[in-house]
Design a protein around this motif. Structure first.
Motif, PDB file in Angstrom:
ATOM      1  N   ARG A 142      40.368  40.811  44.608  1.00 44.15           N
ATOM      2  CA  ARG A 142      41.919  42.039  44.049  1.00 44.15           C
ATOM      3  C   ARG A 142      43.097  41.261  43.470  1.00 44.15           C
ATOM      4  O   ARG A 142      44.054  41.926  42.820  1.00 44.15           O
ATOM      5  N   ASP A 143      43.044  39.879  43.327  1.00 43.52           N
ATOM      6  CA  ASP A 143      44.015  38.777  42.997  1.00 43.52           C
ATOM      7  C   ASP A 143      44.037  37.310  42.199  1.00 43.52           C
ATOM      8  O   ASP A 143      42.666  37.355  41.968  1.00 43.52           O
TER       9      ASP A 143
ATOM     10  N   ARG B 256      29.020  36.147  37.907  1.00 39.68           N
ATOM     11  CA  ARG B 256      30.053  36.451  37.205  1.00 39.68           C
ATOM     12  C   ARG B 256      31.099  36.738  38.452  1.00 39.68           C
ATOM     13  O   ARG B 256      30.807  37.101  39.815  1.00 39.68           O
ATOM     14  N   LEU B 257      32.032  36.984  37.832  1.00 40.42           N
ATOM     15  CA  LEU B 257      33.681  36.543  38.975  1.00 40.42           C
ATOM     16  C   LEU B 257      34.499  38.274  38.886  1.00 40.42           C
ATOM     17  O   LEU B 257      34.865  38.129  37.307  1.00 40.42           O
ATOM     18  N   GLU B 258      34.616  39.235  38.906  1.00 42.03           N
ATOM     19  CA  GLU B 258      35.844  39.867  38.791  1.00 42.03           C
ATOM     20  C   GLU B 258      36.702  40.908  38.885  1.00 42.03           C
ATOM     21  O   GLU B 258      36.749  40.554  40.450  1.00 42.03           O
ATOM     22  N   LEU B 259      38.087  40.359  38.425  1.00 39.39           N
ATOM     23  CA  LEU B 259      39.193  41.422  39.441  1.00 39.39           C
ATOM     24  C   LEU B 259      39.481  41.922  38.708  1.00 39.39           C
ATOM     25  O   LEU B 259      39.346  42.641  37.703  1.00 39.39           O
ATOM     26  N   ARG B 260      39.290  43.101  39.782  1.00 41.22           N
ATOM     27  CA  ARG B 260      39.274  44.414  39.893  1.00 41.22           C
ATOM     28  C   ARG B 260      41.158  45.617  40.401  1.00 41.22           C
ATOM     29  O   ARG B 260      40.839  44.615  41.339  1.00 41.22           O
ATOM     30  N   LEU B 261      41.685  45.162  39.805  1.00 42.21           N
ATOM     31  CA  LEU B 261      43.217  45.858  40.396  1.00 42.21           C
ATOM     32  C   LEU B 261      43.008  46.979  41.169  1.00 42.21           C
ATOM     33  O   LEU B 261      42.823  47.926  40.358  1.00 42.21           O
TER      34      LEU B 261
ATOM     35  N   GLU C 252      48.451  45.499  43.614  1.00 38.88           N
ATOM     36  CA  GLU C 252      48.675  44.928  44.673  1.00 38.88           C
ATOM     37  C   GLU C 252      48.779  43.379  44.276  1.00 38.88           C
ATOM     38  O   GLU C 252      47.995  42.433  43.229  1.00 38.88           O
ATOM     39  N   GLY C 253      49.311  41.986  44.613  1.00 39.58           N
ATOM     40  CA  GLY C 253      49.628  41.067  43.789  1.00 39.58           C
ATOM     41  C   GLY C 253      50.753  40.978  43.113  1.00 39.58           C
ATOM     42  O   GLY C 253      50.493  39.806  42.227  1.00 39.58           O
ATOM     43  N   THR C 254      50.844  42.017  42.362  1.00 36.92           N
ATOM     44  CA  THR C 254      52.231  41.884  41.049  1.00 36.92           C
ATOM     45  C   THR C 254      53.165  41.991  41.836  1.00 36.92           C
ATOM     46  O   THR C 254      53.685  42.701  42.677  1.00 36.92           O
ATOM     47  N   ASP C 255      54.300  41.649  40.847  1.00 36.80           N
ATOM     48  CA  ASP C 255      56.289  41.712  40.977  1.00 36.80           C
ATOM     49  C   ASP C 255      56.054  43.670  41.021  1.00 36.80           C
ATOM     50  O   ASP C 255      55.532  43.967  40.379  1.00 36.80           O
TER      51      ASP C 255
END
Length: 285
Positions: free
Chosen positions: A72-73, A118-123, A222-225
């Protein structure tokens, strides 16, 4: 002489060769086969049987890495990539779906690989972003609007939270008032004039001034400015009933989402090895 099935199926062996083979096979002692190897065995009928002991059910070790891990981040993405990625891994940024996917066992330049690890970043949107988007462009009663502002004061930059709290309290205090007119001021603000009947006595008049715009500070994911987001006030004044409905319209929220995603993509690009480019698109399935 009565023949058994074996004798009937096979010609007589005048030299006794088959008898020797039969005795030798009956005398052979069975032994345990080691996992991780492929064996060929001669069957009693003279055939060949293949015994494959290389599978994970025999070795206890998967044949290869596989599956898609969801994070998630950015920090989690980079930590997993650093552990499992290699020089031939590939990374894709899907702007439309706002996901970043790494194919950790991608094909090399000269050979094919499985492409199954595989690796997935899902915001995931923040609760604050979801709250403002859910209420976007929806007319509310004075009470509902005041409650929304009070619940989300922390996100306000301009006007200040104190100013907006005072305005919300004014809306709550005039729910029984009859709003008669509105006037746009030179500053862009709008003044609403009302008359309130207080205990069947002489009506009390007053004004409420609302700003033309709101400036918010919201983190889309989540995890952003947090990013600057502008919203403009909207209203509807029912002159027959004297009812005032209020709303706000977020200006170009897609631009904010795109900017936040691009910043995330840059963080990923900076965190992976320099020779691996973040490709615009999505890997094949």
């Amino acid at each position: 002489m009565t023949l058994n099935r074996y004798d009937a199926a096979m010609p007589s062996d005048l030299n006794g060769t088959q008898a020797v083979i039969d005795v030798a096979m009956r005398a052979a002692q069975p032994h345990q086969l080691d996992p991780g190897f492929i064996y060929t065995l001669v069957t009693p009928g003279g055939g060949v049987q293949k015994v494959d002991l290389t599978g994970p059910e025999h070795t206890g070790v998967p044949a290869r890495k596989s599956g898609t891990t969801l994070v998630r981040d950015v920090d989690s993405f980079l930590a997993y990539f650093d552990k499992h990625g290699d020089d031939n891994s590939e990374v894709y940024a899907d702007v439309e779906n706002r996901t970043i996917t790494a194919v950790l066992d991608a094909h090399t330049a000269g050979a094919a690989r499985w492409g199954g690890h595989r690796l997935e970043l899902r915001l995931r949107p923040t609760s604050a972003w979801s709250a403002w988007m859910h209420a976007d462009n929806k007319l509310m009663s004075q009470t509902a609007f005041a409650e929304f502002i009070e619940d989300n004061l922390v996100d306000l930059v301009e006007p200040t939270a104190a100013t907006m709290l005072e305005l919300a309290q004014s809306f709550e205090a005039t729910t029984s008032a009859e709003f008669q007119s509105s006037q746009r001021l030179d500053s862009g603000q709008r003044r609403f004039s009302y008359v309130e009947d207080v205990q069947a006595k002489a009506g009390r008049k007053g004004d409420i001034v609302i700003p033309a715009h709101l400036v918010l500070a919201l983190a889309p994911f989540e995890g952003t400015d947090r990013y600057k987001v502008t919203a403009r006030f909207k209203y509807r004044l029912d002159r027959q009933e004297g009812a005032l409905k209020l709303a706000f319209k977020i200006e170009r929220p897609e631009d904010t989402l795109a900017a936040a995603f691009e910043d995330i993509r840059t963080l990923v690009d900076d965190g992976i090895p320099e020779h691996i480019a973040v490709l615009n698109g999505a890997p094949s399935r």
